[in-house]
Motif scaffolding. Structure first.
Motif, PDB file in Angstrom:
ATOM      1  N   THR A 109      40.614  26.721  33.767  1.00  0.00           N
ATOM      2  CA  THR A 109      40.710  25.297  34.091  1.00  0.00           C
ATOM      3  C   THR A 109      42.132  24.966  34.563  1.00  0.00           C
ATOM      4  O   THR A 109      42.309  24.234  35.546  1.00  0.00           O
ATOM      5  CB  THR A 109      40.328  24.448  32.848  1.00  0.00           C
ATOM      6  N   LEU A 110      43.131  25.526  33.896  1.00  0.00           N
ATOM      7  CA  LEU A 110      44.524  25.287  34.325  1.00  0.00           C
ATOM      8  C   LEU A 110      44.744  25.807  35.748  1.00  0.00           C
ATOM      9  O   LEU A 110      45.296  25.117  36.607  1.00  0.00           O
ATOM     10  CB  LEU A 110      45.506  25.983  33.374  1.00  0.00           C
ATOM     11  N   ARG A 111      44.283  27.045  35.986  1.00  0.00           N
ATOM     12  CA  ARG A 111      44.475  27.628  37.326  1.00  0.00           C
ATOM     13  C   ARG A 111      43.743  26.811  38.380  1.00  0.00           C
ATOM     14  O   ARG A 111      44.265  26.537  39.460  1.00  0.00           O
ATOM     15  CB  ARG A 111      43.949  29.067  37.363  1.00  0.00           C
ATOM     16  N   GLY A 112      42.523  26.404  38.041  1.00  0.00           N
ATOM     17  CA  GLY A 112      41.695  25.672  39.008  1.00  0.00           C
ATOM     18  C   GLY A 112      42.248  24.284  39.297  1.00  0.00           C
ATOM     19  O   GLY A 112      42.330  23.869  40.462  1.00  0.00           O
ATOM     20  N   LEU A 113      42.660  23.569  38.255  1.00  0.00           N
ATOM     21  CA  LEU A 113      43.168  22.209  38.472  1.00  0.00           C
ATOM     22  C   LEU A 113      44.498  22.222  39.222  1.00  0.00           C
ATOM     23  O   LEU A 113      44.807  21.309  39.975  1.00  0.00           O
ATOM     24  CB  LEU A 113      43.299  21.468  37.134  1.00  0.00           C
ATOM     25  N   ASN A 114      45.274  23.283  39.017  1.00  0.00           N
ATOM     26  CA  ASN A 114      46.527  23.434  39.771  1.00  0.00           C
ATOM     27  C   ASN A 114      46.228  23.421  41.274  1.00  0.00           C
ATOM     28  O   ASN A 114      46.959  22.819  42.063  1.00  0.00           O
ATOM     29  CB  ASN A 114      47.195  24.748  39.355  1.00  0.00           C
ATOM     30  N   CYS A 140      45.423  34.828  29.077  1.00  0.00           N
ATOM     31  CA  CYS A 140      44.250  34.586  29.930  1.00  0.00           C
ATOM     32  C   CYS A 140      44.628  33.948  31.269  1.00  0.00           C
ATOM     33  O   CYS A 140      43.917  34.117  32.248  1.00  0.00           O
ATOM     34  CB  CYS A 140      43.240  33.703  29.196  1.00  0.00           C
ATOM     35  N   VAL A 141      45.740  33.226  31.316  1.00  0.00           N
ATOM     36  CA  VAL A 141      46.186  32.654  32.592  1.00  0.00           C
ATOM     37  C   VAL A 141      46.494  33.788  33.574  1.00  0.00           C
ATOM     38  O   VAL A 141      46.144  33.728  34.748  1.00  0.00           O
ATOM     39  CB  VAL A 141      47.430  31.750  32.390  1.00  0.00           C
ATOM     40  N   TYR A 142      47.150  34.857  33.073  1.00  0.00           N
ATOM     41  CA  TYR A 142      47.515  35.978  33.945  1.00  0.00           C
ATOM     42  C   TYR A 142      46.364  36.970  34.135  1.00  0.00           C
ATOM     43  O   TYR A 142      46.153  37.469  35.221  1.00  0.00           O
ATOM     44  CB  TYR A 142      48.673  36.774  33.342  1.00  0.00           C
ATOM     45  N   GLY A 143      45.689  37.319  33.042  1.00  0.00           N
ATOM     46  CA  GLY A 143      44.735  38.425  33.088  1.00  0.00           C
ATOM     47  C   GLY A 143      45.475  39.748  33.220  1.00  0.00           C
ATOM     48  O   GLY A 143      46.692  39.811  33.042  1.00  0.00           O
ATOM     49  N   GLU A 153      51.861  34.567  22.707  1.00  0.00           N
ATOM     50  CA  GLU A 153      52.090  33.835  23.961  1.00  0.00           C
ATOM     51  C   GLU A 153      53.169  34.461  24.839  1.00  0.00           C
ATOM     52  O   GLU A 153      53.333  34.064  25.986  1.00  0.00           O
ATOM     53  CB  GLU A 153      52.416  32.359  23.647  1.00  0.00           C
ATOM     54  N   ARG A 154      53.904  35.470  24.298  1.00  0.00           N
ATOM     55  CA  ARG A 154      54.947  36.114  25.127  1.00  0.00           C
ATOM     56  C   ARG A 154      54.352  37.360  25.763  1.00  0.00           C
ATOM     57  O   ARG A 154      53.941  38.289  25.067  1.00  0.00           O
ATOM     58  CB  ARG A 154      56.153  36.463  24.260  1.00  0.00           C
ATOM     59  N   ILE A 155      54.309  37.343  27.087  1.00  0.00           N
ATOM     60  CA  ILE A 155      53.519  38.346  27.813  1.00  0.00           C
ATOM     61  C   ILE A 155      54.406  39.257  28.652  1.00  0.00           C
ATOM     62  O   ILE A 155      55.237  38.787  29.432  1.00  0.00           O
ATOM     63  CB  ILE A 155      52.518  37.612  28.762  1.00  0.00           C
ATOM     64  N   GLU A 156      54.207  40.574  28.459  1.00  0.00           N
ATOM     65  CA  GLU A 156      54.881  41.555  29.322  1.00  0.00           C
ATOM     66  C   GLU A 156      53.794  42.400  29.974  1.00  0.00           C
ATOM     67  O   GLU A 156      53.004  43.058  29.272  1.00  0.00           O
ATOM     68  CB  GLU A 156      55.797  42.438  28.451  1.00  0.00           C
ATOM     69  N   HIS A 157      53.761  42.380  31.307  1.00  0.00           N
ATOM     70  CA  HIS A 157      52.676  43.079  32.006  1.00  0.00           C
ATOM     71  C   HIS A 157      52.898  44.588  32.009  1.00  0.00           C
ATOM     72  O   HIS A 157      54.024  45.043  32.146  1.00  0.00           O
ATOM     73  CB  HIS A 157      52.583  42.576  33.458  1.00  0.00           C
ATOM     74  N   ILE A 158      51.827  45.321  31.849  1.00  0.00           N
ATOM     75  CA  ILE A 158      51.879  46.786  31.970  1.00  0.00           C
ATOM     76  C   ILE A 158      50.732  47.220  32.902  1.00  0.00           C
ATOM     77  O   ILE A 158      49.834  46.412  33.189  1.00  0.00           O
ATOM     78  CB  ILE A 158      51.808  47.509  30.590  1.00  0.00           C
ATOM     79  N   PRO A 159      50.738  48.459  33.375  1.00  0.00           N
ATOM     80  CA  PRO A 159      49.684  48.888  34.298  1.00  0.00           C
ATOM     81  C   PRO A 159      48.293  48.880  33.630  1.00  0.00           C
ATOM     82  O   PRO A 159      48.198  48.857  32.403  1.00  0.00           O
ATOM     83  CB  PRO A 159      50.072  50.327  34.659  1.00  0.00           C
ATOM     84  N   ARG A 285      45.585  42.915  37.300  1.00  0.00           N
ATOM     85  CA  ARG A 285      45.616  41.474  37.524  1.00  0.00           C
ATOM     86  C   ARG A 285      44.972  41.210  38.869  1.00  0.00           C
ATOM     87  O   ARG A 285      45.416  41.703  39.892  1.00  0.00           O
ATOM     88  CB  ARG A 285      47.059  40.973  37.560  1.00  0.00           C
ATOM     89  N   GLU A 286      43.886  40.452  38.868  1.00  0.00           N
ATOM     90  CA  GLU A 286      43.250  40.127  40.143  1.00  0.00           C
ATOM     91  C   GLU A 286      43.462  38.651  40.398  1.00  0.00           C
ATOM     92  O   GLU A 286      43.893  37.916  39.524  1.00  0.00           O
ATOM     93  CB  GLU A 286      41.754  40.457  40.100  1.00  0.00           C
ATOM     94  N   LYS A 287      43.146  38.243  41.605  1.00  0.00           N
ATOM     95  CA  LYS A 287      43.264  36.822  41.891  1.00  0.00           C
ATOM     96  C   LYS A 287      42.057  36.160  41.237  1.00  0.00           C
ATOM     97  O   LYS A 287      40.921  36.440  41.590  1.00  0.00           O
ATOM     98  CB  LYS A 287      43.259  36.611  43.418  1.00  0.00           C
ATOM     99  N   LEU A 288      42.308  35.349  40.223  1.00  0.00           N
ATOM    100  CA  LEU A 288      41.194  34.832  39.436  1.00  0.00           C
ATOM    101  C   LEU A 288      40.633  33.518  39.962  1.00  0.00           C
ATOM    102  O   LEU A 288      39.625  33.043  39.460  1.00  0.00           O
ATOM    103  CB  LEU A 288      41.624  34.680  37.972  1.00  0.00           C
ATOM    104  N   GLU A 289      41.309  32.898  40.966  1.00  0.00           N
ATOM    105  CA  GLU A 289      40.750  31.625  41.471  1.00  0.00           C
ATOM    106  C   GLU A 289      39.498  31.906  42.276  1.00  0.00           C
ATOM    107  O   GLU A 289      39.437  32.873  42.988  1.00  0.00           O
ATOM    108  CB  GLU A 289      41.731  30.872  42.380  1.00  0.00           C
TER     109      GLU A 289
END
Ligand SMILES: C[C@](O)(CO)[C@H](O)COP(=O)(O)OP(=O)(O)OC[C@H]1O[C@@H](n2ccc(N)nc2=O)[C@H](O)[C@@H]1O
Ligand SMILES: Nc1ncnc2c1ncn2[C@@H]1O[C@H](COP(=O)(O)OP(=O)(O)OP(=O)(O)O)[C@@H](O)[C@H]1O
Length: 289
Positions: A109-114, A140-143, A153-159, A285-289
């Protein structure tokens, strides 16, 4: 205008709790990854200035208790948007299952409303707003795949981990995350090796991933609901490469490399468990929109 947004579920490949904090939350260190099991969120602009939730699932609240409602309200008030929105939630992710269904709906919802409201917020800004709704919402915002710390809530991306099947089995009970954390004895935890998991993922080492799965909340939920442990034992017996409870449960997932074995385990579980799914690990991470 209408917008369709995908809201994928997550699993925790590793979940460690480091300490209990003064604010009642726990400091965690976990490895989260998205899987190909997703709700679909349809956002439609309304002419009246209100937020509406439409859901045909009787376990999903259609008022301010819905995390997607909370996401819309937060962003609407913060950026003084004087438009309304209808949020239709087509639920595929089982509810109160440890798969972050509500959190992913809020994130979508956050991504979509943005987009819909042309707010121009970065994904990092959306993740920060998400943290105000729930500990799993930022991820969940990033995936994708990430190390999550703080209260999650602190996110570090890995492969992404190497691709495989994820078989999910959920007994007919819902589990309250707050109850599980409350019943955890922090001084008696057997910590999983999160660093081994990170290294195995970075090296694309499927066997290493399978041997380092661990979740400290498992034994709490097992004590409260022995049927969850039973499902784990069955899935192991049917031959999954690794088996673990996701989040606070009660969903148990098994990792499986080969299609033929996936089919055998799926059929075996279907014999006594109503909710069984076989999906692919997404991981990237894919484009989730
Ligand atoms: C179990 C996990 O799903 C693993 O990903 C998360 O740690 C929980 O994330 P969540 O469902 O988004 O949790 P929240 O909605 O933020 O919190 C629900 C309740 O769980 C407890 N909670 C949650 C997260 C955390 N790090 N420590 C906690 O003690 C708190 O009592 C809180 O009131
Ligand atoms: N959009 C939503 N979808 C499902 N449940 C929601 C939603 N919004 C609020 N809820 C409420 O949240 C509770 C937990 O549901 P959810 O499916 O998010 O749990 P979960 O998968 O265990 O979450 P997590 O893994 O983040 O702890 C439900 O009992 C329901 O009342």
């Amino acid at each position: 205008m209408k917008l369709l947004v995908k809201a994928p579920a997550k699993i925790n490949l590793s979940l460690d709790v480091l300490s209990k904090r003064a604010d009642g939350y726990h400091d965690v260190r976990m490895i989260m990854t998205t899987i190909d099991l997703a709700d679909r969120i349809e956002l439609t602009e309304l002419s009246e200035d209100r937020i509406e939730i439409v859901s045909h699932n009787r376990y999903v609240p259609d008022d301010q208790r819905n995390l997607a409602y909370q996401a819309a309200k937060l962003i609407k008030e913060r950026y003084r948007v004087d438009k309304g929105v209808s949020i239709a939630i087509e639920k595929t992710i089982p509810v109160a299952a440890g798969l972050a269904g509500g959190s992913s709906d809020a994130a979508a919802t956050l991504r979509g409303l943005n987009q819909l409201w042309k707010l121009g917020l970065s994904v990092d800004e959306l993740a920060e707003i998400g943290a105000e709704i729930g500990s799993d919402v930022s991820f969940c915002v990033y995936g994708g795949t990430a190390i999550a710390t703080g209260r999650g809530e602190r996110i570090e991306h890995i492969p992404a981990p190497p691709p495989c099947w994820v078989i999910l089995a959920k007994p007919k009970i819902g589990v309250s995350t707050a109850d599980v954390y409350r019943n955890l004895k922090v001084d008696r935890i057997q910590h999983p090796n999160v660093d081994d998991m990170i290294q195995s993922i970075r090296e694309g080492d499927y066997d290493g991933i399978c041997s380092s799965v661990g979740n400290v909340l498992e034994e709490v939920t097992f004590r409260m609901h022995p049927e969850v442990q039973h499902i784990k034992e069955q899935m192991k017996r049917f031959g999954a490469d690794a088996v673990l409870m996701s989040g606070s449960g009660p969903t148990v997932f098994g990792l499986v490399r080969y299609d033929s074995r996936m089919q055998r385990i799926y059929n075996g579980l279907k014999g006594f468990c109503e909710h069984v799914y076989a999906v692919r690990m997404l991981g990237e991470r894919e484009k989730l929109e």
